[in-house]
Design an enzyme around this catalytic site. Sequence first.
Site, PDB file in Angstrom:
ATOM      1  N   GLU A   1    -104.281  42.059  -9.887  1.00  0.00           N
ATOM      2  CA  GLU A   1    -104.443  43.517  -9.814  1.00  0.00           C
ATOM      3  C   GLU A   1    -103.571  44.209 -10.869  1.00  0.00           C
ATOM      4  O   GLU A   1    -103.997  45.181 -11.511  1.00  0.00           O
ATOM      5  CB  GLU A   1    -104.090  44.039  -8.418  1.00  0.00           C
ATOM      6  CG  GLU A   1    -104.336  45.544  -8.299  1.00  0.00           C
ATOM      7  CD  GLU A   1    -103.824  46.162  -7.005  1.00  0.00           C
ATOM      8  OE1 GLU A   1    -103.402  47.327  -7.058  1.00  0.00           O
ATOM      9  OE2 GLU A   1    -103.850  45.482  -5.951  1.00  0.00           O
TER      10      GLU A   1
ATOM     11  N   THR B   1    -101.657  48.198  -5.116  1.00  0.00           N
ATOM     12  CA  THR B   1    -102.092  48.729  -3.811  1.00  0.00           C
ATOM     13  C   THR B   1    -101.590  47.908  -2.619  1.00  0.00           C
ATOM     14  O   THR B   1    -101.731  48.335  -1.479  1.00  0.00           O
ATOM     15  CB  THR B   1    -103.638  48.791  -3.730  1.00  0.00           C
ATOM     16  OG1 THR B   1    -104.156  47.462  -3.869  1.00  0.00           O
ATOM     17  CG2 THR B   1    -104.217  49.689  -4.805  1.00  0.00           C
TER      18      THR B   1
ATOM     19  N   HIS C   1    -108.316  36.783  -2.203  1.00  0.00           N
ATOM     20  CA  HIS C   1    -107.371  35.672  -2.094  1.00  0.00           C
ATOM     21  C   HIS C   1    -107.413  35.045  -0.701  1.00  0.00           C
ATOM     22  O   HIS C   1    -106.567  35.314   0.145  1.00  0.00           O
ATOM     23  CB  HIS C   1    -105.961  36.146  -2.448  1.00  0.00           C
ATOM     24  CG  HIS C   1    -105.760  36.332  -3.925  1.00  0.00           C
ATOM     25  ND1 HIS C   1    -104.786  37.148  -4.460  1.00  0.00           N
ATOM     26  CD2 HIS C   1    -106.419  35.800  -4.985  1.00  0.00           C
ATOM     27  CE1 HIS C   1    -104.863  37.096  -5.777  1.00  0.00           C
ATOM     28  NE2 HIS C   1    -105.849  36.298  -6.121  1.00  0.00           N
TER      29      HIS C   1
ATOM     30  N   CYS D   1    -102.597  51.009  -0.451  1.00  0.00           N
ATOM     31  CA  CYS D   1    -103.839  51.350   0.247  1.00  0.00           C
ATOM     32  C   CYS D   1    -103.636  51.467   1.759  1.00  0.00           C
ATOM     33  O   CYS D   1    -102.657  50.966   2.317  1.00  0.00           O
ATOM     34  CB  CYS D   1    -104.930  50.345  -0.092  1.00  0.00           C
ATOM     35  SG  CYS D   1    -104.846  48.827   0.848  1.00  0.00           S
TER      36      CYS D   1
ATOM     37  N   CYS E   1    -110.150  44.238   5.168  1.00  0.00           N
ATOM     38  CA  CYS E   1    -110.180  45.670   4.850  1.00  0.00           C
ATOM     39  C   CYS E   1    -111.536  45.973   4.223  1.00  0.00           C
ATOM     40  O   CYS E   1    -112.320  45.066   3.926  1.00  0.00           O
ATOM     41  CB  CYS E   1    -109.060  46.021   3.877  1.00  0.00           C
ATOM     42  SG  CYS E   1    -109.237  45.178   2.291  1.00  0.00           S
TER      43      CYS E   1
ATOM     44  N   SER F   1    -101.944  35.624  -1.643  1.00  0.00           N
ATOM     45  CA  SER F   1    -102.330  36.965  -1.194  1.00  0.00           C
ATOM     46  C   SER F   1    -101.089  37.850  -1.094  1.00  0.00           C
ATOM     47  O   SER F   1    -100.223  37.636  -0.246  1.00  0.00           O
ATOM     48  CB  SER F   1    -103.024  36.877   0.174  1.00  0.00           C
ATOM     49  OG  SER F   1    -103.021  38.131   0.811  1.00  0.00           O
ATOM     50  N   SER F   2    -101.014  38.849  -1.973  1.00  0.00           N
ATOM     51  CA  SER F   2     -99.840  39.731  -2.011  1.00  0.00           C
ATOM     52  C   SER F   2     -99.640  40.446  -0.682  1.00  0.00           C
ATOM     53  O   SER F   2     -98.543  40.462  -0.127  1.00  0.00           O
ATOM     54  CB  SER F   2    -100.010  40.762  -3.134  1.00  0.00           C
ATOM     55  OG  SER F   2     -98.997  41.744  -3.058  1.00  0.00           O
TER      56      SER F   2
END
Length: 316
Positions: free
Chosen positions: A132, A171, A47, A201, A18, A229-230
Site C-alpha cells: 500500500e 490505511t 493478504h 480506514c 472489510c 497482513s498489516s
Amino acid sequence: MTEKPKLTLYLAAPRGFCAGVDRAIKIVELALSKWGAPVYVRHEIVHNKFVVDSLRDKGAVFVEELSECPDDRPVIFSAHGVPKSVPAEARAREMVFVDATCPLVSKVHVEAERHHQAGLQMVMIGHIGHPEVLGTMGQLPEGEVILVETVEDVATLAPRDPERLAFITQTTLSVDDTAAIVAALQARFPAIIGPAKEDICYATTNRQAAVKAIAPKIEALLVIGAPNSSNSRRLVEVGKASGCAYSQLVQRAEHIDWRALSGIRSVGVTAGASAPEVLITEVLDAFRERFDVTIDIVETARENVEFKVPRVLREA
C-alpha cells in the site's frame, strides 16, 4: 470420560472481512467468470493465504510484477493499490486490466495528488516496503513523498520547505501509534496540513476498538490473520498495549499453541480484515473440541459499508 475445562471465548465484533477486501475478492471471481481462467493478479489480492489459495484453485495466477503477465490475458491490481507506472504500462501493452484498489486507499491517492498540485511535499506515515505504501508513494514523482515509520523518524525529517508540507497515512496502521506520530509532526512543523478525515480506514479503527474492549476481560488474545497482513499485526500490538500479555497471530486453528493456553479460562478471538469467517469458525470449533466453551460476543460497532465492483464486471 474426563470433563472438559470451562472456557469463555470473547469474540470481537466487528472482525474479519472489510468492504474493500470483499470487493477485491469479488472482482477476481467475477473476472474469472467473465473471461475464464487464467486471470492474472499482480500481488496477493489480499493478504491471506487461505483466500489466495482458494482463488488460485479457481484459476487466478498471482505474480509480483506486470512483466510476468502475458499481453492477452486480463490482469487485476490488488486491493493495496499500485504505483501510477503500473496501469500506464498495462495501457501501453493494450492489456485488459481491472483495478481492485480499495476505494479508501484510492481516496489517499487522490489526496496526495491534490496536495502535490498545490505545491506541497507529502509526508507519509506507513511501513516501509508494504504494497500500500509503495502504491501510494508511486502516485507522485520521486522525492515528493517522504516516509516516516516512527516518532523518532520525525526528528530527522529534512523536507524541502517546512512551511509547505502535508501528511497522509497508510490505511491499516495502529490508531494510537499514528496519533503519536501526527502529534510529533504537528509539533515540529506547525504549518503541516492533515487529511480532512483521517486516512486510517473504518475497518482498521473498528477492529482495534473491539480488541481494546475485550482486552480487560481476557488472559490471552488470538488474532486470526496472515503474517504479512498489516492490520492483523496491528491487532496483536493493540492487544499487548491494552494489557493482554499473550497476544498472538495465528493463520489457522492448526497453528494455535495449546500448551501456552493451558490453565487459561478466558480467551479473546478476533480476525484481521482479510481473514474469512470460515477460519474464525474453524478456530471456535477447535476450542470446542478441547473446552466446555461459552461464547460472549463483544460488539463495539456495526458495519454496513459496501463498495461496488467496477462497471466492466457489472456488465455481462
